[in-house]
Design a protein around this motif. Structure first.
Motif, short mmCIF file in Angstrom:
data_model
loop_
_atom_site.label_atom_id
_atom_site.label_comp_id
_atom_site.label_asym_id
_atom_site.label_seq_id
_atom_site.Cartn_x
_atom_site.Cartn_y
_atom_site.Cartn_z
N LEU A 153 0.83 -1.22 0.00
CA LEU A 153 0.00 0.00 0.00
C LEU A 153 0.86 1.26 0.00
O LEU A 153 0.58 2.22 -0.72
CB LEU A 153 -0.93 0.01 1.21
CG LEU A 153 -2.11 -0.95 1.17
CD1 LEU A 153 -2.83 -0.96 2.51
CD2 LEU A 153 -3.07 -0.56 0.05
N TYR A 154 1.92 1.24 0.80
CA TYR A 154 2.81 2.40 0.89
C TYR A 154 3.52 2.64 -0.44
O TYR A 154 3.69 3.78 -0.87
CB TYR A 154 3.82 2.21 2.02
CG TYR A 154 4.72 3.40 2.22
CD1 TYR A 154 4.22 4.63 2.64
CD2 TYR A 154 6.08 3.31 1.97
CE1 TYR A 154 5.04 5.73 2.81
CE2 TYR A 154 6.92 4.41 2.13
CZ TYR A 154 6.39 5.61 2.55
OH TYR A 154 7.20 6.70 2.71
N GLN A 155 3.93 1.56 -1.12
CA GLN A 155 4.58 1.70 -2.43
C GLN A 155 3.62 2.35 -3.44
O GLN A 155 4.00 3.23 -4.20
CB GLN A 155 5.05 0.34 -2.95
CG GLN A 155 6.11 -0.33 -2.11
CD GLN A 155 7.38 0.48 -1.95
OE1 GLN A 155 7.80 1.20 -2.85
NE2 GLN A 155 8.00 0.39 -0.78
N LEU A 156 2.39 1.90 -3.42
CA LEU A 156 1.38 2.47 -4.32
C LEU A 156 1.16 3.94 -4.00
O LEU A 156 1.12 4.80 -4.90
CB LEU A 156 0.07 1.68 -4.19
CG LEU A 156 -1.05 2.02 -5.15
CD1 LEU A 156 -0.62 1.76 -6.60
CD2 LEU A 156 -2.30 1.21 -4.83
N TYR A 157 1.02 4.26 -2.73
CA TYR A 157 0.87 5.64 -2.27
C TYR A 157 2.07 6.48 -2.74
O TYR A 157 1.91 7.59 -3.26
CB TYR A 157 0.75 5.64 -0.74
CG TYR A 157 0.95 6.97 -0.08
CD1 TYR A 157 -0.08 7.90 0.00
CD2 TYR A 157 2.17 7.30 0.51
CE1 TYR A 157 0.10 9.12 0.62
CE2 TYR A 157 2.36 8.51 1.14
CZ TYR A 157 1.33 9.42 1.19
OH TYR A 157 1.51 10.62 1.81
N SER A 158 3.28 5.92 -2.56
CA SER A 158 4.49 6.64 -2.93
C SER A 158 4.56 6.88 -4.43
O SER A 158 4.96 7.96 -4.88
CB SER A 158 5.73 5.85 -2.49
OG SER A 158 5.76 5.71 -1.10
N THR B 63 7.93 3.64 8.14
CA THR B 63 8.10 4.64 7.09
C THR B 63 9.27 5.57 7.43
O THR B 63 9.87 6.17 6.54
CB THR B 63 6.83 5.48 6.85
OG1 THR B 63 6.45 6.11 8.06
CG2 THR B 63 5.69 4.60 6.34
N PHE C 123 0.57 9.04 -5.24
CA PHE C 123 0.12 10.19 -4.47
C PHE C 123 1.21 11.24 -4.27
O PHE C 123 0.99 12.43 -4.53
CB PHE C 123 -0.42 9.71 -3.11
CG PHE C 123 -1.05 10.80 -2.31
CD1 PHE C 123 -2.31 11.28 -2.63
CD2 PHE C 123 -0.39 11.34 -1.21
CE1 PHE C 123 -2.89 12.30 -1.89
CE2 PHE C 123 -0.97 12.34 -0.46
CZ PHE C 123 -2.22 12.82 -0.80
N ILE C 124 2.38 10.82 -3.81
CA ILE C 124 3.43 11.79 -3.45
C ILE C 124 3.85 12.65 -4.65
O ILE C 124 3.84 13.88 -4.56
CB ILE C 124 4.63 11.10 -2.78
CG1 ILE C 124 4.21 10.54 -1.41
CG2 ILE C 124 5.81 12.06 -2.63
CD1 ILE C 124 5.27 9.73 -0.69
#
Length: 182
Positions: free
Chosen positions: A113-118, A173, A121-122
């Motif tokens: 999920l964090y990879q997708l967000y990164s 993170t 989104f970022i």
């Protein structure tokens, strides 16, 4: 080190009081100027020393520093091991090293999920807010290239730190690594 605008130093000053000598070192003179101006605005004009320097070749004497901090800066150093060796060089025996840096999420599902967000989104927020997608894309890439927690711990030990440990923040993170000199 990577003291830039002085945010961390200001917090340290508030905890230590006026007797601790705090030196901020950063490669970017503009960032140091912003930090110096901020310190003046906060009534801390004489609370800090400001020096321009590279974390890999610090303009600081051997064995002269009690505590070395670097926050969100080690990731941007070209030769991390050289910077760690420099930290060992400038610290006094008994000195302490603290590194706050973006790190690797420990849970596999959260990491996906964090990879997708990164990835999505970022950089998009960077484009919308700052008009600068590339810098935010660099941020994501530099976080991924930075050593994982256990690897950084090992590299700190190799540089000469003892009792090296780390604490994950926000599921990994970010992490705070700490080491000591004997």
């Amino acid at each position: 080190v990577a003291g830039g605008t002085g945010d961390i130093a200001t917090r340290i000053r508030k905890k230590t009081g006026p007797n601790a000598q705090i030196t901020l070192c950063d490669l970017d003179e503009q960032m140091l100027r912003v930090g110096c101006d901020r310190s003046i605005d906060q009534g801390m004009m004489n609370d800090f020393s400001w020096i321009t320097g590279n974390a890999e070749y610090l303009p600081i004497p051997d064995n002269s520093v009690d505590v070395y901090t670097i926050a969100f800066g080690l990731r941007n150093v070209t030769h991390i091991d050289t910077a760690l060796t420099e930290a060992v060089r400038v610290l006094k025996p008994g000195g302490r090293f603290f590194c706050l840096e973006f790190s690797q999420v420990q849970d596999a599902a959260l990491d996906r999920l964090y990879q997708l967000y990164s990835d999505i989104f970022i950089p998009n927020v960077g484009q919308m807010v700052a008009g600068d997608r590339d810098s935010y894309q660099y941020l994501v890439e530099s976080i991924r290239k930075f050593p994982k927690q256990k690897e950084l711990k090992s590299r700190m030990e190799k540089a000469g730190f003892k009792s090296v440990d780390y604490t994950n923040l926000s599921f990994g993170t970010a992490a705070i690594h700490k080491g000591f000199l004997v």
